[in-house]
Design a protein around this motif. Structure first.
Motif, mmCIF file in Angstrom:
data_model
loop_
_atom_site.group_PDB
_atom_site.id
_atom_site.type_symbol
_atom_site.label_atom_id
_atom_site.label_comp_id
_atom_site.label_asym_id
_atom_site.label_seq_id
_atom_site.Cartn_x
_atom_site.Cartn_y
_atom_site.Cartn_z
ATOM 1 N N UNK A 243 21.671 31.902 -60.913
ATOM 2 C CA UNK A 243 22.110 32.305 -59.583
ATOM 3 C C UNK A 243 21.447 33.581 -59.112
ATOM 4 N N UNK A 244 20.389 33.991 -59.802
ATOM 5 C CA UNK A 244 19.636 35.198 -59.460
ATOM 6 C C UNK A 244 18.142 34.904 -59.487
ATOM 7 N N UNK A 245 17.349 35.796 -58.906
ATOM 8 C CA UNK A 245 15.904 35.748 -59.052
ATOM 9 C C UNK A 245 15.517 36.519 -60.317
ATOM 10 N N UNK A 246 14.468 36.106 -61.009
ATOM 11 C CA UNK A 246 14.024 36.869 -62.186
ATOM 12 C C UNK A 246 13.361 38.184 -61.788
ATOM 13 N N UNK A 255 9.642 46.118 -61.958
ATOM 14 C CA UNK A 255 10.038 46.454 -63.325
ATOM 15 C C UNK A 255 10.510 45.229 -64.110
ATOM 16 N N UNK A 256 11.196 44.290 -63.434
ATOM 17 C CA UNK A 256 11.680 43.101 -64.133
ATOM 18 C C UNK A 256 10.526 42.171 -64.489
ATOM 19 N N UNK A 257 9.556 42.081 -63.616
ATOM 20 C CA UNK A 257 8.383 41.266 -63.916
ATOM 21 C C UNK A 257 7.564 41.913 -65.037
ATOM 22 N N UNK A 258 7.403 43.221 -64.982
ATOM 23 C CA UNK A 258 6.643 43.922 -66.011
ATOM 24 C C UNK A 258 7.285 43.730 -67.379
ATOM 25 N N UNK A 260 9.055 41.189 -68.337
ATOM 26 C CA UNK A 260 8.786 39.821 -68.763
ATOM 27 C C UNK A 260 7.357 39.670 -69.273
ATOM 28 N N UNK A 261 6.408 40.287 -68.586
ATOM 29 C CA UNK A 261 5.000 40.191 -68.971
ATOM 30 C C UNK A 261 4.776 40.759 -70.363
ATOM 31 N N UNK A 271 13.600 40.258 -76.120
ATOM 32 C CA UNK A 271 13.790 39.377 -74.973
ATOM 33 C C UNK A 271 14.259 40.211 -73.781
ATOM 34 N N UNK A 272 13.627 40.083 -72.604
ATOM 35 C CA UNK A 272 14.103 40.817 -71.428
ATOM 36 C C UNK A 272 15.577 40.527 -71.159
ATOM 37 N N UNK A 273 16.295 41.535 -70.719
ATOM 38 C CA UNK A 273 17.750 41.455 -70.620
ATOM 39 C C UNK A 273 18.240 40.258 -69.802
#
Length: 370
Positions: A243-246, A255-258, A260-261, A271-273
């Motif tokens: 129900x959210x965007x990554x 920051x969330x994409x970084x 994950x990368x 693992x990203x939170x």
């Protein structure tokens, strides 16, 4: 998903300026025409306008009832001020060409123009689109997400087999035809292009946009690739389950994409939170479809290999917490036999993160029972 539907004979042409030859039975208009021979009609003479169904950058979709047949249809209206005739022809042509697929919205042989707009007709569903069916901050039930993603992947696999790229995969472009999601359909082919075509970036980025497009500057040339859709499919699956965007943008400045990368490139085992609710098996798929390097992304049909696996941690069959060892095994490449063995053993009730001697004994008992 079992045997695919018979799509009928191949169209004569995929030239976006030439309508393909195909027959659809649809009593939704008194007359029909092709995109090369548009009828000039007054919309209100043939249809009662019921309500707007949606509006976008390039046009809108309205619900209408044909006066002569009393049939409800969705009419897509593209203003002539912002839409060139060749663009309209291309969208109608691709929509009509692809619609025999079970999971692609039906486009009828009803196309005409008014003084101000180009118009074509599609099937209507009162259940709306997938966006409103995803509970914010919660996400869909795992079984429902699996049902939806299989059908969307089937539609995309069909498109990709025809060397076509949708380029706008998102919940708003997936229509629901059954309350239990047993039939959903992909729609809106206004951005569809052939694989390998060069286009210019003219729009901003949304969370479904892959990094190779996010990195491009306005008016820069971009090669359309089927892998663009595969990235969007991965983001779509994340959104359905959470129900959210990554992330807001697939850009290193996010920051969330970084985060994950860093994990995706194996520079960290952490693992990203926002991804910790997924099982190692599903994380393996995410790693493949959301690979930063476009040439390493898996084909869309790869998702079918994971449908029978648990996807959410709190719905795992064993009901036990995930150890770091299990994460690493489940997150390994698909050709790693240990990862596959771990999955098989778990499905037979064998705990894979306990004492080695106890595990060996359980394996022996299982083999003897066979």
């Amino acid at each position: 998903m079992g045997n695919k539907k018979d799509y009928g004979p191949e169209p004569l042409s995929l030239n976006p300026n030439t309508i393909t030859t195909r027959t659809l039975h649809s009593d939704v208009s008194p007359r029909s025409s092709t995109s090369d021979n548009l009828l000039q009609l007054e919309l209100e003479d043939h249809y009662d306008i019921i309500k707007d169904l949606g509006k976008g950058t390039y046009g809108k979709v309205i619900l209408a009832r044909c006066k002569e047949t009393d049939t409800k249809v969705a009419l897509k209206i593209l203003p002539k001020l912002t839409t060139k005739q060749r663009e309209f022809k291309r969208e109608f042509n691709y929509s009509y060409y692809l619609s025999p697929h079970y999971n692609i919205v039906d486009t009828y042989n009803v196309v005409f123009e008014t003084n101000t707009s180009f118009i074509f007709a599609q099937e209507y569903t009162p259940l709306g689109d997938l966006f409103d069916a995803i509970p914010p901050q919660i996400g869909m039930a795992e079984k429902d997400a699996k049902t939806v993603i299989q059908q969307v992947a089937s539609a995309l696999d069909f498109m990709h087999s025809k060397n076509l790229v949708h380029r706008d995969i998102k919940p708003e472009n997936i229509l629901i035809f059954e309350p239990d999601f047993s039939r959903v359909k992909l729609m809106d082919f206004g951005m569809t292009k052939k694989d390998g075509v060069l286009v210019r970036k003219i729009n901003g980025s949304i969370p479904y946009t892959p990094p190779e497009i996010c990195e491009a500057v306005r008016n820069e040339g971009i090669v359309v690739r089927v892998e663009n859709d595969i990235w969007a499919l991965g983001v779509l699956l994340f959104c359905m389950l959470t129900g959210n965007f990554p992330w807001e943008n697939a850009d290193i400045g996010d920051m969330y994409f970084k985060e994950f990368v860093v994990w995706q490139r194996r520079k960290s085992t952490k693992i990203p939170s926002q991804w910790r609710k997924f099982t190692p098996r599903l994380m393996r798929f995410f790693r493949k479809c959301l690979d930063i390097k476009i040439d390493k992304r898996c084909p869309v049909r790869e998702i079918f290999k994971y449908i029978n696996d648990p996807w959410l941690v709190n719905q795992r069959r064993s009901g036990t917490p995930i150890s770091e060892e299990e994460r690493q095994l489940g997150d390994s490449d698909s050709d790693n036999p240990m990862g596959e063995l771990t999955s098989i053993l778990q499905n037979h009730g064998i705990d894979t993160h306990v004492d080695k001697h106890y595990r060996d004994r359980r394996i022996s008992e299982w083999l003897l029972s066979l």
